[in-house]
Design a protein around this motif. Structure first.
Motif, PDB file in Angstrom:
ATOM      1  N   LEU A   1      -9.164   2.863  10.614  1.00  0.00           N
ATOM      2  CA  LEU A   1      -7.781   3.334  10.713  1.00  0.00           C
ATOM      3  C   LEU A   1      -6.928   2.798   9.571  1.00  0.00           C
ATOM      4  CD1 LEU A   1      -5.773   5.003  12.350  1.00  0.00           C
ATOM      5  CD2 LEU A   1      -5.263   2.941  13.673  1.00  0.00           C
ATOM      6  N   GLU A   2      -7.158   1.554   9.188  1.00  0.00           N
ATOM      7  CA  GLU A   2      -6.401   0.969   8.077  1.00  0.00           C
ATOM      8  C   GLU A   2      -6.676   1.748   6.782  1.00  0.00           C
ATOM      9  OE1 GLU A   2      -6.246  -3.256   5.661  1.00  0.00           O
ATOM     10  OE2 GLU A   2      -6.795  -3.292   7.787  1.00  0.00           O
ATOM     11  N   ARG A   3      -7.956   2.036   6.523  1.00  0.00           N
ATOM     12  CA  ARG A   3      -8.313   2.827   5.331  1.00  0.00           C
ATOM     13  C   ARG A   3      -7.729   4.233   5.419  1.00  0.00           C
ATOM     14  NH1 ARG A   3     -14.569   2.047   5.027  1.00  0.00           N
ATOM     15  NH2 ARG A   3     -14.319   0.394   6.501  1.00  0.00           N
ATOM     16  N   ALA A   4      -7.829   4.827   6.609  1.00  0.00           N
ATOM     17  CA  ALA A   4      -7.313   6.184   6.795  1.00  0.00           C
ATOM     18  C   ALA A   4      -5.806   6.224   6.570  1.00  0.00           C
ATOM     19  CB  ALA A   4      -7.657   6.696   8.183  1.00  0.00           C
ATOM     20  N   ASN A   5      -5.094   5.228   7.065  1.00  0.00           N
ATOM     21  CA  ASN A   5      -3.637   5.191   6.884  1.00  0.00           C
ATOM     22  C   ASN A   5      -3.263   5.065   5.410  1.00  0.00           C
ATOM     23  OD1 ASN A   5      -2.925   5.584   9.558  1.00  0.00           O
ATOM     24  ND2 ASN A   5      -2.825   3.398  10.010  1.00  0.00           N
ATOM     25  N   LYS A   6      -4.058   4.322   4.643  1.00  0.00           N
ATOM     26  CA  LYS A   6      -3.802   4.222   3.200  1.00  0.00           C
ATOM     27  C   LYS A   6      -3.987   5.587   2.540  1.00  0.00           C
ATOM     28  CE  LYS A   6      -5.004  -0.639   2.661  1.00  0.00           C
ATOM     29  NZ  LYS A   6      -5.998  -1.608   2.168  1.00  0.00           N
TER      30      LYS A   6
END
Length: 173
Positions: free
Chosen positions: A128-133
């Motif tokens: 999710l952190e990567r996706a949000n970036k």
């Protein structure tokens, strides 16, 4: 009087056009998008890799639990068959052993579920952190004003999940 009326009408018309013009421009400037996080968790390469990693990490413990459950079930079935012919003390001893084995099995299963759930949350948080970036990058590149991740209804033309998946998967390689 006609001139006043004509000038007044012209002034009202120009005034309303002046008010309407910024509203129309504002309506065109606002750009919204939607990202389906469930799809990201299912389809992103990073999410698939995380799932594979978890399966590999927990498969041995899961197999041990399955084997332990099968052994306990077999022992219980054997006890049910043999109980009528056993001495009372032997039956009570065997029943206590089965209860202890079941308690141990339940404890190990609960620990397994807790550990798996904690690790799954860790892995999904990283995805999710990567996706949000990536969502932020897409939003900045394509000049979105807002990107929603949850909504009751979204017109498919605002769904940018495919763009995000493509960028996320490209970045993961």
């Amino acid at each position: 009087m006609k001139t006043f009326s004509r000038h007044f009408s012209l002034a009202v018309l120009l005034g309303s056009m002046a008010l309407a013009a910024p509203l129309a421009v504002h309506a065109e400037e606002f750009k919204a998008g939607f990202v389906n996080t469930d799809r990201l968790f299912r389809e992103a390469n990073a999410a698939k890799a995380a799932q594979s990693k978890l399966e590999q990490e927990f498969s041995k413990r899961e197999k041990e639990l399955v084997d332990m459950g099968n052994t306990l079930k077999s022992a219980s079935e054997k006890f049910e068959r043999d109980a009528p012919t056993m001495a009372e003390s032997q039956r009570q001893t065997r029943q206590r052993q089965l209860v202890d084995q079941d308690r141990e099995f339940q404890r190990k299963r609960r620990e397994f579920q807790e550990d798996l759930s904690a690790r799954k949350n860790e892995e999904l948080a990283q995805v999710l952190e990567r996706a949000n970036k990536v969502v932020k990058q897409v939003a900045e590149q394509e000049k979105y004003d807002v990107i929603l991740q949850e909504a009751v209804y979204i017109n498919p033309k605002h769904d940018i999940t495919d763009k995000v998946l493509k960028a996320l998967n490209a970045g993961a390689k």
